[in-house]
Design an enzyme around this catalytic site. Structure first.
Site, short mmCIF file in Angstrom:
data_model
loop_
_atom_site.label_atom_id
_atom_site.label_comp_id
_atom_site.label_asym_id
_atom_site.label_seq_id
_atom_site.Cartn_x
_atom_site.Cartn_y
_atom_site.Cartn_z
N ARG A 257 13.26 0.21 -18.51
CA ARG A 257 13.26 -0.96 -19.39
C ARG A 257 11.90 -1.15 -20.06
O ARG A 257 11.81 -1.71 -21.15
CB ARG A 257 13.66 -2.20 -18.59
CG ARG A 257 12.72 -2.58 -17.47
CD ARG A 257 13.40 -3.48 -16.44
NE ARG A 257 14.35 -2.74 -15.63
CZ ARG A 257 15.14 -3.29 -14.71
NH1 ARG A 257 15.07 -4.59 -14.47
NH2 ARG A 257 15.99 -2.55 -14.03
N LYS B 182 10.74 6.97 -4.93
CA LYS B 182 12.11 7.20 -4.48
C LYS B 182 12.13 8.13 -3.28
O LYS B 182 11.27 9.03 -3.18
CB LYS B 182 12.92 7.86 -5.60
CG LYS B 182 13.11 7.06 -6.86
CD LYS B 182 13.85 7.91 -7.90
CE LYS B 182 14.01 7.18 -9.23
NZ LYS B 182 15.00 6.10 -9.15
N ASP C 203 17.11 11.61 -15.98
CA ASP C 203 16.85 10.22 -16.35
C ASP C 203 16.54 10.07 -17.84
O ASP C 203 16.26 8.98 -18.30
CB ASP C 203 15.68 9.66 -15.52
CG ASP C 203 15.80 8.17 -15.29
OD1 ASP C 203 16.91 7.63 -15.47
OD2 ASP C 203 14.79 7.54 -14.93
#
Length: 436
Positions: free
Chosen positions: A285, A211, A222
């Site tokens: 995920r 990032k 997060d």
């Protein structure tokens, strides 16, 4: 010096400005309401935020118009990450315990999200969550109602929790999974009302799909999904939850190193699904998949997972709503009813069967990013997760949590964690428990 704060439905004198929200007299502030419960809660929270930005740190809420919702709204607006303030509440009678329970659960979530990543490492997150739930069980039920184990480091690889292992293996702080069983029934064979699964990425650099700094500077947050489901379960226990719930927190740091996972890697999960890594910044995920596999094996009444998962959800609903995605219309409506009762903002985004074909891979069963040119990012992320839920079309809710953390302050919130969603999850759990 403590400033006293009272409420009034009378309009402020125009000397304070047209339709002024706050007026002052004799070292006392008055918040001027409009006689509408929902909008007045917002006005109280806005006023609290204004008072804090004026440097007011210590207040006492006085008068007979303060009720549970107004006190709670004031507290939410007055809260700041530095915690250099104090609020003295009026006597609320039977609502006093509910206010304290909300503060306890909300403070747990906000503090743990706001603390830096060198403090809240994956193992620390798992331990703090387990301690929080254990303490509440001891207070409201029985300490023996809670059992848990934490799997960490190479044990994850040995036990085939390969999403967690691969995402977290690049950090010196080992990944960890909390598996917690809250069972106040005393029956080891009691059915499971719900499984809660939380994304606990304690810091997300993006890995090799790194990032930029202005996207990374808030990435200690997060793990907001893991904090949220823990806080929700805690508040439900304080509200008298009497059914069994299992909690799975999937905790890791996503960093760059010689041992970090890479683009092109393929992970084979315990349920046989293989995943090609096309973006190491789509790591949430990957860890949630391990928790959802476990949750799917419990034959629970429903599964709810929560994660700060996609920027797409934030683009869709902004920083003010949590998104809910599911094929189970009835369960979605139950969640939205719970949110409405608790004055918390949730919004439904689409998740359909065709989304499940939009995460295909040429080298594995699926990829961890969308395989179509123009993708609905929150929907395809949900589609990825559905590959790890046995009955994905019913009794499963996915929350993409866009309202967990604010990089800049607003009229209602200070910079940092909000705690939004705790009450909704607690409400849903208690409501479903009473239906049994």
């Amino acid at each position: 010096m403590i400033m006293k704060i009272n409420l009034s439905t009378e309009q402020a004198s125009e000397i304070w400005g047209k339709n002024a929200l706050i007026s002052f007299a004799n070292e006392q502030a008055t918040i001027h309401l409009k006689n509408n419960e929902k909008s007045d809660r917002t006005l109280v929270q806005t006023a609290a935020r204004k008072l804090r930005t004026q440097g007011i740190n210590d207040v006492e809420l006085i008068g007979y118009d303060w009720n549970l919702e107004y006190c709670w709204a004031f507290y939410q607006g007055f809260y700041t990450a530095k915690q250099d303030w104090a609020v003295e509440f009026p006597e609320l009678g039977e609502d006093h315990e509910e206010l304290l329970a909300r503060i306890n659960a909300g403070d747990f979530v906000r503090e743990i999200v706001n603390l830096p990543a060198d403090v809240i490492t994956p193992v620390v997150l798992a331990n703090r969550a387990a301690q929080f739930i254990s303490d509440l069980a001891e207070q409201y039920a029985d300490k023996s109602a809670v059992s848990f184990r934490i799997i960490s480091g190479k044990e994850l690889r040995e036990q085939n929790y390969l999403g967690l292992w691969n995402v977290g293996k690049g950090s010196v702080n080992p990944p960890a999974m909390l598996q917690l069983d809250y069972n106040p029934t005393g029956n080891p064979d009691a059915p499971v009302l719900a499984c809660l699964v939380g994304k606990g990425i304690t810091f997300d650099s993006g890995g090799y799909s790194i990032k930029p700094s202005n996207f990374m500077d808030s990435m200690r947050s997060d793990m907001g999904g893991a904090a949220l489901v823990t806080g929700g379960l805690g508040l439900a226990i304080a509200r008298g939850l009497n059914q069994r719930v299992k909690l799975y927190l999937c905790c890791a740091e996503n960093l760059v190193s010689s041992t970090a996972f890479k683009l092109g890697d393929i992970i084979e999960y315990r349920n046989g699904v293989t995943v090609e890594i096309l973006n190491t910044d789509a790591e949430g995920r990957l860890v949630l998949a391990d928790g959802l596999i476990d949750a799917s094996e419990q034959q629970a009444g429903f599964i709810l997972d929560a994660a700060t998962l996609t920027g797409a959800a934030k683009v869709a609903v902004g920083n003010d709503y949590h998104s809910v995605l599911s094929m189970d219309d009835h369960l979605v409506n139950e969640l939205l009813d719970s949110a409405k009762e608790e004055f918390e903002p949730f919004w439904r985004l689409p998740f359909e069967e065709f989304h499940r074909s939009q995460v295909s891979s040429s080298f594995a069963d699926i990829s961890n990013t969308a395989s179509v040119a123009v993708a609905a990012g929150a929907s395809t992320a949900t589609a990825f997760l559905s590959k790890f839920v046995k009955s994905y079309d019913k009794n499963w809710l996915h929350l993409d949590c866009s309202a967990t953390f604010r990089k800049t302050p607003s009229e209602l919130w200070a910079t940092g964690a909000t705690g939004l969603g705790v009450q909704t999850i607690a409400n849903l759990l208690v409501t479903k428990a009473t239906q049994i």
